[in-house]
Design a protein around this motif. Structure first.
Motif, PDB file in Angstrom:
ATOM      1  N   GLU A  92       0.822  -1.077  -0.134  1.00  0.00           N
ATOM      2  CA  GLU A  92      -0.327  -0.346  -0.259  1.00  0.00           C
ATOM      3  C   GLU A  92       0.733   1.167   0.058  1.00  0.00           C
ATOM      4  O   GLU A  92       0.434   1.946  -0.679  1.00  0.00           O
ATOM      5  N   LYS A 121      -7.789  -4.464  -7.724  1.00  0.00           N
ATOM      6  CA  LYS A 121      -8.315  -3.709  -6.531  1.00  0.00           C
ATOM      7  C   LYS A 121      -7.015  -2.609  -5.905  1.00  0.00           C
ATOM      8  O   LYS A 121      -7.646  -1.628  -5.481  1.00  0.00           O
ATOM      9  N   GLU A 124      -8.078  -0.012  -7.712  1.00  0.00           N
ATOM     10  CA  GLU A 124      -9.923   1.000  -7.389  1.00  0.00           C
ATOM     11  C   GLU A 124      -9.091   1.766  -5.535  1.00  0.00           C
ATOM     12  O   GLU A 124      -9.846   2.878  -5.703  1.00  0.00           O
ATOM     13  N   LYS A 125      -8.410   0.767  -4.536  1.00  0.00           N
ATOM     14  CA  LYS A 125      -7.847   1.282  -3.665  1.00  0.00           C
ATOM     15  C   LYS A 125      -7.600   2.902  -3.484  1.00  0.00           C
ATOM     16  O   LYS A 125      -7.215   3.656  -3.040  1.00  0.00           O
ATOM     17  N   HIS A 126      -5.885   2.931  -4.811  1.00  0.00           N
ATOM     18  CA  HIS A 126      -5.802   4.080  -4.671  1.00  0.00           C
ATOM     19  C   HIS A 126      -5.878   4.491  -6.201  1.00  0.00           C
ATOM     20  O   HIS A 126      -4.569   4.297  -6.971  1.00  0.00           O
ATOM     21  N   LEU A 191      -5.148  -8.710  -1.557  1.00  0.00           N
ATOM     22  CA  LEU A 191      -5.188  -8.280  -2.011  1.00  0.00           C
ATOM     23  C   LEU A 191      -7.171  -8.321  -3.925  1.00  0.00           C
ATOM     24  O   LEU A 191      -7.881  -8.021  -3.334  1.00  0.00           O
TER      25      LEU A 191
END
Length: 243
Positions: A92, A121, A124-126, A191
């Motif tokens: 991350e 994924k 999508e998170k970043h 993830l």
């Protein structure tokens, strides 16, 4: 120089997330590949028999403590400064760093399709994260290094499991054109949602090993090595060093 400690002959650097981010930023502007290793008790046990693996860890550019048992072991040997810096969280941090520095990631390894799902994924998170490529190629596939170099990726995440991922990086890093290469074990599975990470309460209680055992009962031998064999070896090492 990064301060470090030794646990059963295996180096672990004394760093926190602030230092890790600073070091990784420096790695990205330097014109050479850098290997990061995340170690847990299982790594340290494996390095007792596999001296080549131990040499790879001890020669890495950054070695961080991936598990609570490594931090606990360092305290047994009188080093109180070590902080737990899980490899899954390192991914991350590297994703955020890649965005801020204008670089992309390459995800290598895992079962077919898992790296792609993990990449989706991560994006999508970043939002804004660039994925320069994914591959589930076998470690012996000689075209992989060329594919990574053509992609232009400066950060490469390798999920072949220990010690294969660390050996692959040590052998091939110079040909990839990357600046940071790190073995991430089962992080792609987490993830991608195949084996999700433990809920926060279990993490706070340092019981992620129990969560993994519940999800994958076939891992019981590995869990036993981490929660029984490794502490016993540390205890024996402490007694021996005190005599």
């Amino acid at each position: 120089m990064i301060p470090s400690t030794q646990i059963l002959g295996v180096r672990v650097d004394i760093v926190d997330w602030g230092k890790i981010r600073k070091i990784c930023r420096q790695f990205l502007v330097q014109d050479q590949p850098r290997q990061i290793v995340t170690v847990n008790g299982e790594f340290i046990l494996a390095a007792q028999k596999n001296l080549t693996f131990r040499d790879i860890i001890n020669s890495a550019d950054l070695v961080i403590a991936d598990s609570t048992n490594v931090v606990w072991a360092s305290r047994i040997f009188g080093q109180s400064g070590l902080k737990i810096t899980p490899g899954s969280e390192l991914v991350e941090h590297l994703a955020k760093l890649a965005i801020s520095q204008g670089h992309g990631l390459f995800l290598l390894g895992g079962q077919e399709g898992i790296a792609k799902r993990a990449a989706i994924k991560l994006v999508e998170k970043h939002p804004g994260l660039r994925i320069d490529g994914t591959s589930a190629a076998n470690p012996d596939d000689q075209t992989t290094v060329r594919i990574i170099k053509r992609s232009g990726a400066k950060i490469v995440l390798v999920a072949y499991g220990q010690p294969h991922q660390e050996s692959w990086i040590a052998q091939h890093k110079n040909g990839t054109g990357a600046r940071i290469l790190v073995g991430v074990g089962g992080t792609f599975d987490m993830l991608a949602g195949r084996f999700p990470r433990a809920p926060q309460p279990l993490r706070l209680l340092h019981l992620e090993w129990l969560w993994r055992l519940l999800l994958q009962p076939s891992r019981w031998r590995r869990v036993c090595r981490a929660v029984i064999v490794f502490p016993w070896r540390i205890f024996c090492g402490r007694v021996t060093s005190s005599v």
